[in-house]
Design a protein around this motif. Structure first.
Motif, PDB file in Angstrom:
ATOM      1  N   PHE A 135      -1.877  12.547  -0.641  1.00  0.00           N
ATOM      2  CA  PHE A 135      -2.817  11.775   0.174  1.00  0.00           C
ATOM      3  C   PHE A 135      -3.583  10.703  -0.594  1.00  0.00           C
ATOM      4  N   ASP A 136      -3.294  10.505  -1.882  1.00  0.00           N
ATOM      5  CA  ASP A 136      -3.880   9.382  -2.617  1.00  0.00           C
ATOM      6  C   ASP A 136      -3.127   8.109  -2.229  1.00  0.00           C
ATOM      7  N   SER A 137      -3.859   6.986  -2.244  1.00  0.00           N
ATOM      8  CA  SER A 137      -3.262   5.689  -1.903  1.00  0.00           C
ATOM      9  C   SER A 137      -3.584   4.657  -2.970  1.00  0.00           C
TER      10      SER A 137
ATOM     11  N   ILE B 252       0.877  -1.170   0.000  1.00  0.00           N
ATOM     12  CA  ILE B 252       0.000   0.000   0.000  1.00  0.00           C
ATOM     13  C   ILE B 252       0.909   1.214   0.000  1.00  0.00           C
TER      14      ILE B 252
ATOM     15  N   GLN C 103      -3.231   0.163  -3.551  1.00  0.00           N
ATOM     16  CA  GLN C 103      -2.889  -1.151  -3.007  1.00  0.00           C
ATOM     17  C   GLN C 103      -2.714  -2.098  -4.182  1.00  0.00           C
TER      18      GLN C 103
ATOM     19  N   LEU D 218      -0.791   9.357  -8.725  1.00  0.00           N
ATOM     20  CA  LEU D 218      -1.305   9.648  -7.396  1.00  0.00           C
ATOM     21  C   LEU D 218      -0.827  11.022  -6.948  1.00  0.00           C
TER      22      LEU D 218
ATOM     23  N   LEU E  10       6.512   9.369   0.254  1.00  0.00           N
ATOM     24  CA  LEU E  10       5.472   8.336   0.300  1.00  0.00           C
ATOM     25  C   LEU E  10       5.557   7.585   1.617  1.00  0.00           C
ATOM     26  N   HIS E  11       4.431   7.069   2.053  1.00  0.00           N
ATOM     27  CA  HIS E  11       4.407   6.078   3.120  1.00  0.00           C
ATOM     28  C   HIS E  11       4.042   4.754   2.477  1.00  0.00           C
TER      29      HIS E  11
ATOM     30  N   MET F  76       2.475  11.360   0.313  1.00  0.00           N
ATOM     31  CA  MET F  76       2.357  12.372   1.366  1.00  0.00           C
ATOM     32  C   MET F  76       2.739  13.761   0.853  1.00  0.00           C
TER      33      MET F  76
ATOM     34  N   THR G 112       1.000   5.464  -0.122  1.00  0.00           N
ATOM     35  CA  THR G 112       0.266   6.713   0.036  1.00  0.00           C
ATOM     36  C   THR G 112       1.236   7.852  -0.235  1.00  0.00           C
TER      37      THR G 112
END
Length: 188
Positions: free
Chosen positions: A158-160, A136, A162, A155, A181-182, A140, A138
């Protein structure tokens, strides 16, 4: 607080010690592990002795060869951790265009989290992850194109997304600013 250089050296030593421990648990020689990972016996020995700073790609290959999550080679198990952005050990991809900070892994070792930095207009293509792993991502900060197989997805902040992480994938920073990104990876 120790310097970044001290933290990096501690990480190198930890990776080496943990690699030796996991290899011996699985009753593998350096030669056996080299055959499973594609990383030379000499390089594996240097990693185990803490004499080299392995690349992120090498660590992925070793983790996959040992069938363990990446974080098993990177972090000791603690019940409480606080990780401040930019202050922990870092792993580098190609030419330091992709940098990750290992964040957390659950105590069972099935999920790992990372903070990743992708330099402006750069692309990073990681090693394939374990079969069945799910990632996943996301965004940032910035705008990132993530390509999974033949499909690409853009993206924004804040879009993610998976996806199955064992499928070939890449990250491309579409902006003139560093993207952040996270990432969470779940191993089944």
């Amino acid at each position: 607080m120790g310097s970044n250089k001290d933290e990096t050296q501690q990480l190198i030593q930890f990776v080496g010690t943990k690699l030796r421990e996991l290899r011996k648990e699985q009753k593998l020689s350096l030669e056996d592990l080299a055959a499973k990972t594609g990383v030379s016996k000499l390089t594996l020995g240097n990693i185990e002795r803490g004499e080299t700073n392995p690349t992120l790609g090498m660590i992925w290959k070793v983790a996959n060869g040992l069938s363990v999550p990446l974080m098993a080679l990177l972090k000791p198990e603690n019940n409480i951790n606080i990780l401040r952005a930019g202050q922990g050990p870092k792993l580098f991809g190609n030419d330091q265009e992709w940098v990750i900070e290992p964040l957390y892994n659950d105590l069972r070792g099935s999920t790992e989290m990372y903070r990743a930095y992708l330099q402006p207009r750069c692309k990073y293509e990681p090693e394939a992850h374990h079969p069945g792993a799910v990632e996943i991502a996301t965004v940032m900060a910035g705008e990132v194109e993530i390509t999974i197989g033949e499909s690409s997805y853009t993206l924004n902040k804040f879009d993610s997304i998976q996806f199955v992480a064992s499928e070939q994938h890449s990250y491309t920073n579409l902006t003139d600013e560093q993207a952040v990104l996270h990432l969470a990876i779940n191993y089944k």
